[in-house]
Design an enzyme around this catalytic site. Structure first.
Site, short mmCIF file in Angstrom:
data_model
loop_
_atom_site.label_atom_id
_atom_site.label_comp_id
_atom_site.label_asym_id
_atom_site.label_seq_id
_atom_site.Cartn_x
_atom_site.Cartn_y
_atom_site.Cartn_z
N GLY A 404 15.29 -48.72 -0.48
CA GLY A 404 16.04 -48.61 0.75
C GLY A 404 15.66 -49.84 1.88
O GLY A 404 16.41 -50.27 2.41
N ALA A 405 14.34 -50.27 1.56
CA ALA A 405 14.07 -51.47 2.42
C ALA A 405 14.62 -52.74 2.12
O ALA A 405 14.94 -53.54 3.08
CB ALA A 405 12.34 -51.68 2.44
#
Ligand code: HXC
Length: 514
Positions: A404-405
């Site tokens: 997600g980062a």
């Protein structure tokens, strides 16, 4: 005529003395300058035009009828910093502890209004014990007038708060509504209630410094963004900060003359990322090698050190720099670093400053505390801020961009204009260990030597997915570049993007997760 002039001159002379020589000596003995000395240091010589110098309160309770001085404990007006117009106010602790009165409110609001309408930055030098208790509700209510102007000015003109004394109550809420809070070591304190009240209410005993000193607010609470070593240095830092900012949201930041070659290749960058992916390196070195020599001005350096934010210049133009910091907690995104990044991205976007993002993060931080304190809500702020921003955005993946980062940190899909990656980049949906344990669960469960097999699968996964080329093949990365080329690449890209036009749909305002 001479009589009239004489009266005016005497009143002005009285205003110059603030709370009187004894109080001024006390202020100096604490290592603090007076309000007027601070303004003299802040503003270009002979540019200060004071307003409201003779205003006094009309309170009679608690002996205040015998305690009046022209100016009422705040000096307000307009001036110039490095030739650029600014509005200023400086609270005068030598008169009733700089406490905030109805008259102070009128004076501060007056310059807030003119600053907003004229599109010029406003700088507040705060040194105040909060609402003037002798005025009761009147001084309390007067804060509301200042707050509303802080909010209406937000994102229109830069608002900078310098904390230069023990600031309490309303005197910390107005700064909290502004863009930058600077505190000076040893003389600045911020709290909504002081140690005495805390002891009475909760029984806790705490010193001024431990409650709301410079280190607390710069490293723990995140309330302050810049730490100065002294009264004088905080004033110098205001000037430096302003040099990166435009006068208002309709202008571009000032450009400085070119002093560093736009074609400079930085050979050291080709070897800066260690071979061993678990070995840290300092993202400051990457940033400093790329931007114009000596131009990086870090904001929030002691707070959430797993992220780096700050201003710099590329070929003389202001840019905002965001980076994960692999040298601290491996550059992971957690609650505090998410807040730090989101806030900074929005400041850059508000003031037309392009954003350069250096990505090296293993992802959002897993853990019970993080989940329970709201990593979902706080992490979403990073996504919101990058998606919303319409200024030019360029990202460079230097190493890890996992999970997600990767998407959150200014990814191509989130309206990033140009996405570069170094050959050392690892752009993958999740870490190799986790992925193998899920994908190869059955095979590992029945293996004779599950440890050796897992190692083999991890190696295969890494070989296949931990590089920038798959992302480049599908257009998620625009170009894989040699690290040493990064500076010229960025400068040329920014030149193209300088005329970028992008708008968000009309709305009253978005609902950023807070
Ligand atoms: C009136 C005040 C004052 C105040 C300080 N003084 N704060 N007078 N109203 N809010 C006066 C003191 O009485 C003293 O006057 C002089 O200023 C210097 O203060 P000292 O206490 O001698 O200095 P110091 O020891 O350095 O302590 C500074 C201080 C302390 C930490 C600021 O004075 C203090 O705790 N003040 C009260 C802080 C506070 O609780 N403020 C909240 C107000 S309510 P003399 O003549 O005796 O020397 C508020 C709510 C707004 O602001 C909420 C908005 C959302």
């Amino acid at each position: 005529m001479t009589h009239y002039l004489q009266t005016l001159r005497e009143m002005r002379e009285r205003a110059m003395q603030g709370g009187g020589s004894e109080r001024i000596a006390q202020q100096h003995s604490r290592g603090k300058m007076t309000a007027r000395e601070r303004l003299a240091l802040l503003l270009d010589e002979d540019t200060f035009q004071e307003l409201g110098a003779l205003a006094t309160h009309n309170i009679t309770d608690f002996g205040m009828d015998k305690n009046r001085v022209p100016g009422d404990g705040v000096v307000t007006g307009f001036g110039k910093i490095n030739g650029r117009r600014v509005a200023v106010f400086a609270q005068d602790f030598t008169f009733v502890g700089g406490s905030f009165s109805e008259v102070q409110s009128h004076k501060i609001c007056r310059i807030q209004d003119v600053a907003l309408e004229s599109g010029i930055p406003i700088i507040g030098l705060n040194d105040s014990g909060g609402a003037r208790i002798q005025e009761g509700f009147r001084s309390l209510a007067a804060y509301g007038e200042v707050f509303v102007r802080n909010v209406l000015s937000s994102g229109v003109i830069p608002q900078i708060s310098v904390m230069l004394g023990p600031c309490a109550g309303g005197s910390v809420y107005s700064p909290a509504l502004t863009d930058f809070v600077i505190m000076a070591r040893g003389i600045s304190y911020m709290f909504i209630t002081g140690p005495d009240v805390i002891k009475a209410v909760t029984g806790e005993e705490v010193s001024f410094g431990d409650l709301g000193g410079t280190l607390v607010h710069n490293s723990k609470s995140g309330v302050a963004h810049i730490l100065a070593e002294s009264d004088q240095e905080s004033i110098e830092l205001v000037k430096l900060l302003l040099s990166y900012l435009p006068q208002n949201n309709t202008e571009d930041p000032p450009q400085v003359a070119r002093y560093d070659s736009p074609d400079r290749m930085e050979e050291s960058l080709n070897t800066i990322v260690p071979e061993d992916e678990n070995e840290p390196y300092d993202m400051h070195h990457v940033i400093e090698a790329i931007v114009d020599h000596g131009s990086f001005f870090e904001v929030h350096p002691y707070y959430a050190r797993n992220a780096i934010v700050g201003f710099a210049r590329l070929d003389g133009y202001s840019v905002g720099v965001v980076g994960n910091q692999p040298a601290h907690l491996a550059g992971v995104l957690d609650i505090d670093s998410s807040d730090k990044i989101a806030r900074f991205v929005r400041i850059c976007d508000a003031f037309n400053i392009p954003i350069i993002t250096f990505v090296d993060t293993p992802g959002y931080l897993p853990g019970l505390d993080q989940e329970h304190y709201g990593i979902i809500r706080h992490g979403a702020k990073v996504i919101y801020a990058y998606c919303e921003a319409t200024v030019p955005k360029i990202s460079i993946v230097t190493r890890k961009a996992i999970g997600g980062a990767y998407i959150a940190m200014s990814s191509r899909q989130m309206r990033c204009d140009l996405a570069f990656a170094w050959p050392t980049a690892q752009i993958a949906v999740m870490g190799a260990d986790g992925a193998v344990r899920i994908l190869r669960k059955r095979e590992l469960a029945t293996a004779d030597d599950p440890v050796a097999l897992e190692r083999k699968f991890v190696e295969e996964y890494r070989e296949k997915f931990f590089n920038p080329y798959i992302a480049a093949n599908v257009g998620q990365i625009d170009e894989v570049i040699e690290p040493r080329e990064t500076r010229p690449r960025l400068i040329r890209a920014l030149e193209v993007l300088r005329t970028k036009v992008k708008q968000n749909p009309p709305k009253k305002h978005g609902l950023m997760p807070v």
